[in-house]
Design a protein around this motif. Sequence first.
Motif, PDB file in Angstrom:
ATOM      1  N   THR A 165      -2.436   3.927   3.035  1.00  0.00           N
ATOM      2  CA  THR A 165      -3.321   3.068   2.243  1.00  0.00           C
ATOM      3  C   THR A 165      -3.022   1.605   2.546  1.00  0.00           C
ATOM      4  OG1 THR A 165      -3.301   4.696   0.461  1.00  0.00           O
ATOM      5  CG2 THR A 165      -4.075   2.495  -0.093  1.00  0.00           C
ATOM      6  N   GLY A 202      -1.961   0.613   6.344  1.00  0.00           N
ATOM      7  CA  GLY A 202      -1.169   1.614   5.652  1.00  0.00           C
ATOM      8  C   GLY A 202      -0.148   2.283   6.555  1.00  0.00           C
ATOM      9  N   GLY A 226       0.815  -1.213   0.000  1.00  0.00           N
ATOM     10  CA  GLY A 226       0.000   0.000   0.000  1.00  0.00           C
ATOM     11  C   GLY A 226       0.848   1.261   0.000  1.00  0.00           C
TER      12      GLY A 226
END
Length: 66
Positions: free
Chosen positions: A37, A54, A33
């Motif tokens: 994220t 994330g 990620g």
Amino acid sequence: MAYYKGGNGQLTTSSSVAVTSGKQYTIVVGAGGAKNTKGGDSTAFGLTGTGGAGATNSDNGANAGN
């Protein structure tokens, strides 16, 4: 300097998967990620391991978040 460190993805195991020699199998490795994220899920043999959390900004160095 700020470092970014995300969480580990889920470990998924199974002891009941039959693998046949010469047969093709689809294995998907989830992408890491981006900052803030979640990483992508990984799948194989009908099992799914979810991606890790994330990364967030940390001024505490490379080991922040351990």
